[in-house]
Design a protein around this motif. Structure first.
Motif, mmCIF file in Angstrom:
data_model
loop_
_atom_site.group_PDB
_atom_site.id
_atom_site.type_symbol
_atom_site.label_atom_id
_atom_site.label_comp_id
_atom_site.label_asym_id
_atom_site.label_seq_id
_atom_site.Cartn_x
_atom_site.Cartn_y
_atom_site.Cartn_z
ATOM 1 N N GLY A 273 27.980 58.224 82.293
ATOM 2 C CA GLY A 273 29.348 58.265 82.809
ATOM 3 C C GLY A 273 30.366 57.818 81.781
ATOM 4 O O GLY A 273 31.433 58.434 81.635
ATOM 5 N N GLU A 274 30.046 56.751 81.058
ATOM 6 C CA GLU A 274 30.966 56.255 80.027
ATOM 7 C C GLU A 274 31.120 57.275 78.897
ATOM 8 O O GLU A 274 32.229 57.487 78.394
ATOM 9 N N ALA A 275 30.034 57.907 78.506
ATOM 10 C CA ALA A 275 30.111 58.912 77.443
ATOM 11 C C ALA A 275 30.936 60.116 77.887
ATOM 12 O O ALA A 275 31.771 60.625 77.138
ATOM 13 N N VAL A 276 30.722 60.568 79.119
ATOM 14 C CA VAL A 276 31.465 61.721 79.634
ATOM 15 C C VAL A 276 32.956 61.400 79.707
ATOM 16 O O VAL A 276 33.793 62.236 79.343
ATOM 17 N N LYS A 277 33.304 60.192 80.133
ATOM 18 C CA LYS A 277 34.724 59.824 80.224
ATOM 19 C C LYS A 277 35.424 59.897 78.877
ATOM 20 O O LYS A 277 36.621 60.156 78.816
ATOM 21 N N LEU A 278 34.687 59.694 77.785
ATOM 22 C CA LEU A 278 35.279 59.675 76.455
ATOM 23 C C LEU A 278 35.234 61.015 75.729
ATOM 24 O O LEU A 278 35.752 61.137 74.621
ATOM 25 N N LEU A 279 34.618 62.015 76.360
ATOM 26 C CA LEU A 279 34.594 63.337 75.735
ATOM 27 C C LEU A 279 35.998 63.923 75.670
ATOM 28 O O LEU A 279 36.833 63.677 76.535
ATOM 29 N N ASP A 280 36.228 64.719 74.654
ATOM 30 C CA ASP A 280 37.500 65.413 74.498
ATOM 31 C C ASP A 280 37.748 66.269 75.742
ATOM 32 O O ASP A 280 36.886 67.070 76.124
ATOM 33 N N PRO A 281 38.902 66.117 76.378
ATOM 34 C CA PRO A 281 39.203 66.919 77.571
ATOM 35 C C PRO A 281 39.117 68.416 77.331
ATOM 36 O O PRO A 281 38.764 69.177 78.235
ATOM 37 N N ARG B 18 33.135 65.026 65.848
ATOM 38 C CA ARG B 18 31.954 64.237 65.493
ATOM 39 C C ARG B 18 31.670 63.202 66.572
ATOM 40 O O ARG B 18 30.522 63.009 66.965
ATOM 41 N N HIS B 19 32.706 62.560 67.072
ATOM 42 C CA HIS B 19 32.510 61.589 68.145
ATOM 43 C C HIS B 19 31.963 62.281 69.396
ATOM 44 O O HIS B 19 31.117 61.719 70.091
ATOM 45 N N ASP B 20 32.454 63.480 69.673
ATOM 46 C CA ASP B 20 31.935 64.225 70.822
ATOM 47 C C ASP B 20 30.455 64.539 70.626
ATOM 48 O O ASP B 20 29.666 64.407 71.565
ATOM 49 N N ASP B 21 30.073 64.934 69.416
ATOM 50 C CA ASP B 21 28.661 65.205 69.143
ATOM 51 C C ASP B 21 27.815 63.954 69.368
ATOM 52 O O ASP B 21 26.722 64.027 69.934
#
Length: 91
Positions: A46-54, A4-7
Motif C-alpha cells: 500500500g505504501e509503495a502504491v501510494k508513492l507511484l507516479d500518478p 527509477r523510483h517507480d521501478d
C-alpha cells in the motif's frame, strides 16, 4: 516523479508479493504469525502504491489500485497464476 523510483517501488511490490506467497506456504491466516507477516507486507504494498507516479497509475486503468477489501486484495495476490516478477513488466 522519477521513473527509477517507480521501478524500485514496483520491485518492492513484487518482493512483498513473493514474501506473502512464501508466508502462506507455512500456514494459513489463522496462524497469528503468518497473519501478521502477510499484513505487514500488504502495508508495504500500500505504501509503495501510494508513492507511484500518478501518471503510471493512470496508464493502467484495469489495475484496481484501491477500493478492494483486504480479503479481496489478499485473494488476488495469492491466487493469480501470473508470476509477480512479470507484474512490473505489465505496469
Amino acid at each position: 516523479m522519477n521513473a527509477r523510483h517507480d521501478d524500485e517501488r514496483l520491485a518492492d511490490i513484487v518482493d512483498a508479493i513473493t514474501a506473502i506467497r512464501s508466508h502462506l506456504t507455512r500456514g494459513d491466516l489463522s496462524d497469528g504469525l503468518v497473519f501478521d507477516a502477510v499484513r505487514l507486507r500488504l502495508i508495504e504494498i500500500g505504501e509503495a502504491v501510494k508513492l507511484l507516479d500518478p501518471n503510471l497509475v493512470a496508464s493502467e486503468p484495469d489495475v484496481k489500485w484501491s477500493g478492494r477489501s483486504r480479503n479481496a486484495r489478499l485473494a488476488l495476490l495469492t491466487t493469480t497464476s501470473t508470476p509477480p516478477e512479470q507484474w512490473s513488466k505489465q505496469l
